[in-house]
Write an enzyme that holds these catalytic residues in place. Structure first.
Site, PDB file in Angstrom:
ATOM      1  N   LYS A 107       0.834  -1.212   0.000  1.00  0.00           N
ATOM      2  CA  LYS A 107       0.000   0.000   0.000  1.00  0.00           C
ATOM      3  C   LYS A 107       0.866   1.258   0.000  1.00  0.00           C
ATOM      4  CE  LYS A 107      -2.944   0.673   3.567  1.00  0.00           C
ATOM      5  NZ  LYS A 107      -2.737   1.981   4.211  1.00  0.00           N
TER       6      LYS A 107
ATOM      7  N   ASP B  57       1.649  -1.162  11.924  1.00  0.00           N
ATOM      8  CA  ASP B  57       0.332  -1.582  11.422  1.00  0.00           C
ATOM      9  C   ASP B  57       0.001  -3.027  11.801  1.00  0.00           C
ATOM     10  OD1 ASP B  57      -0.090   0.886  10.268  1.00  0.00           O
ATOM     11  OD2 ASP B  57       0.713   0.282   8.323  1.00  0.00           O
TER      12      ASP B  57
ATOM     13  N   LYS C  79      -4.825   5.525  14.832  1.00  0.00           N
ATOM     14  CA  LYS C  79      -4.866   4.898  13.502  1.00  0.00           C
ATOM     15  C   LYS C  79      -6.318   4.936  12.994  1.00  0.00           C
ATOM     16  CE  LYS C  79      -0.530   4.073  13.055  1.00  0.00           C
ATOM     17  NZ  LYS C  79       0.222   4.793  12.030  1.00  0.00           N
TER      18      LYS C  79
ATOM     19  N   ARG D 165      -7.798  -3.317   9.471  1.00  0.00           N
ATOM     20  CA  ARG D 165      -6.901  -4.247  10.168  1.00  0.00           C
ATOM     21  C   ARG D 165      -7.571  -4.888  11.389  1.00  0.00           C
ATOM     22  NH1 ARG D 165      -2.648  -3.668   6.922  1.00  0.00           N
ATOM     23  NH2 ARG D 165      -2.063  -1.557   6.321  1.00  0.00           N
TER      24      ARG D 165
END
Ligand code: S3P
Length: 466
Positions: A44, A342, A369, A418
């Site tokens: 990404k 992440d 996030k 996520r």
């Protein structure tokens, strides 16, 4: 040299915060084992940057393996709105004709960034040193995220930024051309902030310098150099010093985007926790600024082998073979945080199956996030019967020593891809099925995640395809 400055056209009215489409619930049941080969989509971070830099080069660039997730498509749409010609060929190769550094046009309407913090912060940097004005909008998750961290240095460079209360979206950036080169020491370890300043520096005469006390992912530096920008990196005893001298001329490139190590992370953990698993994840980017999860899982006893190490698009790549292994709890070293920022949600899932109490702290950034990932994972794991304790900067999780977790809950993904994928992984070794209340956000970074999940487990997850 950049194009000559011209005055900004009037700003179109900001759109209201984008309404989110209907939730897409998804139910995931336990799997007997994961077997086979998985090809993860393109990285990404690299995908965003390859579109942005190609759009600033004069001539034709070609990008293979681009991640066609919603976040990257938001970047493509924004670069088109600012004048670049971006086309996806039938063979999947993206062909970009750029406008040249300094040549970005003022967008006619607000730039809709969807869920993508990377698009927003990096594009704010680009606009900041062009003689244009752009308004940025996003979904409810993005509109809750702090933009002060980029507003601060870009304002020092001369951009005028009007933001919603708390330095949030919607916001408007009025660029200054020529902008003022600065030296900026990052107050938070953030590749997005670093990249915003470096991208602003592209069209700024003189040398713009970013000092990062803690190293973060370096895809911007690698790719800016690859496109011919005058960029230097020095390791010093107060951190990495990155200097870019503008105004730059970028040369078009042919780019092959390696597979995303963050997307591979879900399979690394899934195969580690489900007995009998043996999967190969093909073509995974192994840039050392991104491999913290692999290091942490190996410390826990995971069985991960790297095969056929090679270089793709200037980045180290390998195929990863991962087999089920008994995991042991660890204190996750704090210095791994930037290289696995992440991956904490899925690391928390690994910890839920380890023997002992894993402490994963030193990651306060998780609070800001796509969701507050500490609170979101605490809630989701607790609902599934996992014992966890919340700290301001992480979680401590007591694992089941390899046994299935209870499961049997519906968890909230909170517009966070996520969280949705991490809990789908947890469900693969649960006594009862787990429902993700909205798996729609998975499409921001990993379209095809559930198709791969079904393929390697031989079971069918139920719900709307994502
Ligand atoms: C990214 C940087 C990281 C990461 C994000 C992508 C990038 O954010 O969390 O998913 O491409 O630069 P921060 O730089 O804010 O840590």
């Amino acid at each position: 040299m950049g194009a000559p400055c011209h005055s900004a056209r009037p700003l179109s009215k900001a759109r209201a915060i984008m309404a989110h489409p209907l939730p897409q619930p998804r139910t995931v049941r336990a799997a007997a084992a994961l077997r086979g080969t998985i090809a993860v989509p393109g990285d990404k971070s690299i995908s965003h940057r390859s579109l942005m830099l190609s759009a600033l080069a004069v001539g034709e660039s070609r990008v293979e393996g681009l991640l066609e997730g919603e976040d990257v498509l938001a970047t493509a749409a924004a670069m088109r709105a600012m004048g670049a010609d971006i086309v996806r060929q039938d063979d999947g190769v993206w062909v970009i004709h750029g406008v040249g550094v300094g040549g970005l046009l003022q967008p006619e309407t607000a730039l809709d960034m969807g869920n993508s913090g990377t698009s927003t912060r990096l594009l704010m940097g680009l606009v900041a040193s062009h003689p244009i004005t752009a308004t940025f909008t996003g979904d409810a998750s993005l509109s809750a995220r702090p933009m002060g961290r980029v507003i601060e240095p870009l304002t020092q460079m001369g951009a005028e930024i009007t933001a919603s209360p708390g330095g949030r979206l919607p916001l408007m950036v009025r660029g200054l051309c020529p902008a003022v080169p600065i030296t900026y020491t990052l107050p938070v370890a953030s590749a997005q902030v670093k990249s915003a300043v470096l991208l602003a520096g592209l069209n700024t005469p003189g040398t713009t310098t970013v000092v990062e006390p803690v190293a973060t992912r370096d895809h911007s530096e690698r790719m800016l150099s690859g496109f011919g920008a005058d960029l230097t990196v020095q390791e010093t005893n107060h951190g990495r010093v990155i200097a870019i001298t503008g105004e730059a001329t970028l040369t078009p490139q042919q780019i092959t985007v390696p597979g995303d190590p963050s997307s591979a992370g879900f399979w690394l953990v899934a195969a580690s926790i489900v007995p009998g698993s043996d999967v190969t994840i093909a073509n995974v980017g192994l840039n050392p600024t991104r491999t913290g999860l692999i290091t942490a899982l190996r410390l826990m006893g995971a069985d991960i082998a790297e095969c056929d190490r090679r270089t793709v698009g200037g980045e180290p790549v390998a195929d990863l073979r991962v087999r089920h292994a008994a995991l042991t709890a660890i204190d996750v070293p704090h210095d791994l945080a930037p290289s696995m920022i992440d991956e904490y949600p899925v690391l928390f899932v690994a910890a839920a199956f380890a023997t002992g109490r894993t402490v994963a702290r030193g990651a306060h950034e998780l609070r800001v996030k796509e969701s507050d990932r500490i609170a979101a994972m605490k809630a989701a794991l607790t609902a599934c019967g996992v014992a966890c304790e919340e700290y301001d900067d992480g979680l401590a999780i007591t694992g089941t020593a390899g046994a299935p977790i209870p499961g049997g809950a519906t968890i909230a993904s909170l517009l966070d891809h996520r969280i949705a994928m991490s809990m789908a992984v947890a469900a693969l070794h649960a006594q009862q099925a787990v429902t993700i209340n909205d798996a729609g956000p998975v499409a921001t970074s990993y379209p095809g995640f559930f198709a791969s999940l079904d393929a390697v487990t031989g079971i069918t997850t139920t719900g709307t395809p994502a």
